[in-house]
Design a protein around this motif. Structure first.
Motif, PDB file in Angstrom:
ATOM      1  N   GLY A 178       0.812  -1.216   0.000  1.00  0.00           N
ATOM      2  CA  GLY A 178       0.000   0.000   0.000  1.00  0.00           C
ATOM      3  C   GLY A 178       0.837   1.253   0.000  1.00  0.00           C
ATOM      4  N   LEU A 179       1.909   1.238   0.775  1.00  0.00           N
ATOM      5  CA  LEU A 179       2.792   2.406   0.805  1.00  0.00           C
ATOM      6  C   LEU A 179       3.527   2.600  -0.526  1.00  0.00           C
ATOM      7  N   ILE A 180       3.989   1.516  -1.110  1.00  0.00           N
ATOM      8  CA  ILE A 180       4.689   1.621  -2.394  1.00  0.00           C
ATOM      9  C   ILE A 180       3.771   2.210  -3.453  1.00  0.00           C
ATOM     10  N   ILE A 181       2.563   1.683  -3.556  1.00  0.00           N
ATOM     11  CA  ILE A 181       1.638   2.150  -4.586  1.00  0.00           C
ATOM     12  C   ILE A 181       1.143   3.561  -4.271  1.00  0.00           C
ATOM     13  N   ILE A 232       1.198   9.358  -5.561  1.00  0.00           N
ATOM     14  CA  ILE A 232       1.272  10.765  -5.151  1.00  0.00           C
ATOM     15  C   ILE A 232       2.439  11.464  -5.855  1.00  0.00           C
ATOM     16  N   GLY A 233       3.581  10.807  -5.886  1.00  0.00           N
ATOM     17  CA  GLY A 233       4.744  11.405  -6.542  1.00  0.00           C
ATOM     18  C   GLY A 233       4.534  11.604  -8.034  1.00  0.00           C
ATOM     19  N   ALA A 234       3.933  10.617  -8.695  1.00  0.00           N
ATOM     20  CA  ALA A 234       3.683  10.743 -10.137  1.00  0.00           C
ATOM     21  C   ALA A 234       2.684  11.850 -10.418  1.00  0.00           C
ATOM     22  N   CYS A 235       1.642  11.952  -9.611  1.00  0.00           N
ATOM     23  CA  CYS A 235       0.640  13.003  -9.823  1.00  0.00           C
ATOM     24  C   CYS A 235       1.230  14.388  -9.608  1.00  0.00           C
ATOM     25  N   ILE A 236       2.001  14.549  -8.577  1.00  0.00           N
ATOM     26  CA  ILE A 236       2.632  15.847  -8.330  1.00  0.00           C
ATOM     27  C   ILE A 236       3.611  16.189  -9.448  1.00  0.00           C
ATOM     28  N   GLY A 237       4.403  15.205  -9.869  1.00  0.00           N
ATOM     29  CA  GLY A 237       5.375  15.446 -10.935  1.00  0.00           C
ATOM     30  C   GLY A 237       4.723  15.828 -12.247  1.00  0.00           C
ATOM     31  N   ILE A 238       3.677  15.126 -12.637  1.00  0.00           N
ATOM     32  CA  ILE A 238       2.999  15.447 -13.889  1.00  0.00           C
ATOM     33  C   ILE A 238       2.278  16.785 -13.776  1.00  0.00           C
ATOM     34  N   ASP A 257       5.118   8.129 -15.572  1.00  0.00           N
ATOM     35  CA  ASP A 257       4.101   7.110 -15.380  1.00  0.00           C
ATOM     36  C   ASP A 257       4.724   5.710 -15.378  1.00  0.00           C
ATOM     37  N   ALA A 258       5.743   5.512 -16.186  1.00  0.00           N
ATOM     38  CA  ALA A 258       6.412   4.208 -16.212  1.00  0.00           C
ATOM     39  C   ALA A 258       7.092   3.916 -14.877  1.00  0.00           C
ATOM     40  N   ALA A 259       7.673   4.931 -14.257  1.00  0.00           N
ATOM     41  CA  ALA A 259       8.307   4.726 -12.953  1.00  0.00           C
ATOM     42  C   ALA A 259       7.268   4.310 -11.913  1.00  0.00           C
ATOM     43  N   PHE A 260       6.081   4.911 -11.973  1.00  0.00           N
ATOM     44  CA  PHE A 260       5.009   4.516 -11.057  1.00  0.00           C
ATOM     45  C   PHE A 260       4.562   3.081 -11.329  1.00  0.00           C
ATOM     46  N   LEU A 261       4.433   2.709 -12.586  1.00  0.00           N
ATOM     47  CA  LEU A 261       3.983   1.362 -12.914  1.00  0.00           C
ATOM     48  C   LEU A 261       5.028   0.308 -12.545  1.00  0.00           C
ATOM     49  N   ILE A 262       6.305   0.651 -12.597  1.00  0.00           N
ATOM     50  CA  ILE A 262       7.341  -0.264 -12.123  1.00  0.00           C
ATOM     51  C   ILE A 262       7.171  -0.494 -10.618  1.00  0.00           C
ATOM     52  N   GLY A 263       6.856   0.563  -9.888  1.00  0.00           N
ATOM     53  CA  GLY A 263       6.580   0.425  -8.457  1.00  0.00           C
ATOM     54  C   GLY A 263       5.383  -0.459  -8.191  1.00  0.00           C
ATOM     55  N   VAL A 264       4.341  -0.338  -9.014  1.00  0.00           N
ATOM     56  CA  VAL A 264       3.164  -1.206  -8.872  1.00  0.00           C
ATOM     57  C   VAL A 264       3.550  -2.655  -9.133  1.00  0.00           C
ATOM     58  N   GLY A 265       4.385  -2.882 -10.150  1.00  0.00           N
ATOM     59  CA  GLY A 265       4.837  -4.241 -10.451  1.00  0.00           C
ATOM     60  C   GLY A 265       5.628  -4.847  -9.305  1.00  0.00           C
ATOM     61  N   ILE A 266       6.490  -4.054  -8.701  1.00  0.00           N
ATOM     62  CA  ILE A 266       7.274  -4.542  -7.564  1.00  0.00           C
ATOM     63  C   ILE A 266       6.356  -4.843  -6.376  1.00  0.00           C
ATOM     64  N   ALA A 267       5.364  -3.976  -6.154  1.00  0.00           N
ATOM     65  CA  ALA A 267       4.419  -4.217  -5.060  1.00  0.00           C
ATOM     66  C   ALA A 267       3.627  -5.501  -5.303  1.00  0.00           C
TER      67      ALA A 267
END
Length: 81
Positions: free
Chosen positions: A12-15, A20-26, A59-69
């Motif tokens: 939950g924390l990873i995702i 949050i980071g991806a939304c702020i960055g975009i 967005d790809a960095a966020f999706l890599i985090g989802v994959g790891i989670a």
């Protein structure tokens, strides 16, 4: 708390933090794109191409985090098997 609870909390924390980071960055990048294209409208097409490329990378960095989670969530050792 059990190991499964810690894994669920970590996933939950990873995702969540990744989202949050991806939304702020975009959001920041989109705002800067609007400012730059308002200052120099002749560069709008070049900046737009670069903005969409960077949005895909963020967005790809966020999706890599989802994959790891998901890897952590569905790993067999976490459930004793």
């Amino acid at each position: 708390m059990t190991n499964v609870a810690f894994i669920a909390l970590a996933c939950g924390l990873i995702i969540g933090l990744g989202a949050i980071g991806a939304c702020i960055g975009i959001g920041v990048m989109g705002g800067k794109y609007i400012e730059a294209s308002a200052r120099q409208p002749e560069l709008m097409n070049t900046l737009q191409t670069k903005m969409f490329l960077l949005a895909g990378l963020i967005d790809a960095a966020f999706l890599i985090g989802v994959g790891i989670a998901m890897m952590f969530a569905f790993a067999a050792p976490a459930f004793g098997g």
